[in-house]
Design an enzyme around this catalytic site. Sequence first.
Site, mmCIF file in Angstrom:
data_model
loop_
_atom_site.group_PDB
_atom_site.id
_atom_site.type_symbol
_atom_site.label_atom_id
_atom_site.label_comp_id
_atom_site.label_asym_id
_atom_site.label_seq_id
_atom_site.Cartn_x
_atom_site.Cartn_y
_atom_site.Cartn_z
ATOM 1 C CB SER A 192 -0.968 -0.043 1.190
ATOM 2 O OG SER A 192 -1.983 0.925 1.073
ATOM 3 C CD GLU A 319 -4.895 -4.297 -4.144
ATOM 4 O OE1 GLU A 319 -4.996 -3.940 -2.954
ATOM 5 O OE2 GLU A 319 -3.844 -4.759 -4.639
ATOM 6 C CG HIS A 435 -5.459 -2.542 0.084
ATOM 7 N ND1 HIS A 435 -4.538 -2.350 -0.913
ATOM 8 C CD2 HIS A 435 -5.069 -1.729 1.108
ATOM 9 C CE1 HIS A 435 -3.639 -1.459 -0.517
ATOM 10 N NE2 HIS A 435 -3.934 -1.078 0.702
#
Length: 533
Positions: A192, A319, A435
């Site tokens: 991320s 995600e 995610h």
Amino acid sequence: MGQPVVKISTGKLCGKVGKNFNNKAFFCFHGIPYAKPPIGPLRFKAPQPAEPWSGIRDATQDGTPCISRHPVLKSLIGSEDCLTLNVYTRDLPKEGSNFLKPVMVWIHGGGFTSGSGSSEIYGPEFLMTEDIVLVSINYRIGIIGFLSLEDPDLEVPGNAGLKDMVMALKWVQENVIHFCGDPNNVTIFGESAGAAAAHYLILSPMARGLFHKAILQSGCALNLWARSRRYTTELGQVLGLQTTDERKVLEVLQKMSVEEMYLAAEKSHDPFIASLVRPHGPVIEKKPEGAFLCEDPVDLLESGRYNHVPIMIGYTTREGILSEVLQRPKPFKPITDFELAVPNFLKLQRGSDISKLVAKNIKEFYYGNEEPTDKNKDKFYLLETDNFFLREIWRTVKYHNKTSSVPIYFYRMSIETDLNLFKNMFSITEPGVSHADDLGYLFTNLLTPDIEEGSDEDIAVKRFVKLWTNFAKNGDPNPTEENPLINVTWKPVTRNEMNFLDIGTKLTTGVDPDSDRMAFWQRILKINPNNKL
């Protein structure tokens, strides 16, 4: 095995012994200062080298994280005295032995506004089954790490948090040899915002020579959320100041407690919306002297003026589940105003005919004739996946492929087990890999279940760890000798083929993943091709 003691450039450290996934011992050193505490006159400034200490420093507990909100409890935690790192190694130097191990430096995520390198979230037990040295770092986040002022005389140009990472990598170059680490074989990796930061380090001349490979998990410097805006005027209004003078705003901020300052800056946080530019994150600096980055990332990528290192980069299938998690504790609400999904870098005026047209195209592509509801969440997940992550990850691969002199390995993660971190943490039952789900296969955490030998979880952990550490060792994730867990050949991207590895319950390979959705966005991007991301 007693408590280990190591002497580094700033003094002696006393660590502790841990046990890896195979129940073998390794050494842990926590909370090691790599820079001076960035407090008082050093608030918002570039980091300074750590000062030496006398005696033996206790290195058995994690350092304090940078002030932020706890990801689950939402209470304030941490302080601005946070520039520490952890080191894990299976061996320490012995007389007569000079074998040095590959080094992997972990950069945590959290949107540049939360997170830390805590061993409670990023436990080393999986990765320490391999003969590497693992380093995890804290860095400044939020207003502490990313306040950016226009006036160069104030010496707050922005990117202090990214400069912290450079300082940590310099510490690694100077000290990792004391943990049997090879300073000439360093891999940075992150997820991320940590992946975006690793990409920024690839692009920054300040980081040249400090690392030799990079792994980018679910993030890159081009992502919508990875570039920020200067917001001093807005901050002054939040502070109740009747001025736009940056010097006066800075004077007020310098006098505030870190808690007061955090709460004030929090009022300027933007929601996770594609059409808006966030206030806390990396910026392009105005003055080249001492700058982390003073050119547009796209210009650097197109020209090839960046640090050419082998790259492994990839994403998860959904995600966009993150966007539902960020709405909590409120009930899930699907997108209804599709102008909010128009990417900010297109710079289209909200309400204009062209903005409305793009919004209409986005809705029709992802929803067809359906209206968004909580019954068709997967369409929302796909839109958010592409808009916030995959489109720019895809474009990053394309850019590097044109100008890079070294290999790029592309992957997609599709495996779903009890180790998928985010889905399990937030009780998401819809199919797809969220995610941050990948974190549960590389690191242990407070939610890691008991893993049965031979289970899907056991096999997946061993695959992830082997692929990641193979890349760190050799710049190639493929095994150097026969391995039954990795029974395919992962080809790098070529000029003609966007090869990728799908990491599911089984490993499979292919070309051009999710290309139909990316082709849609390629058409959208042509609306305003002169605007850089």
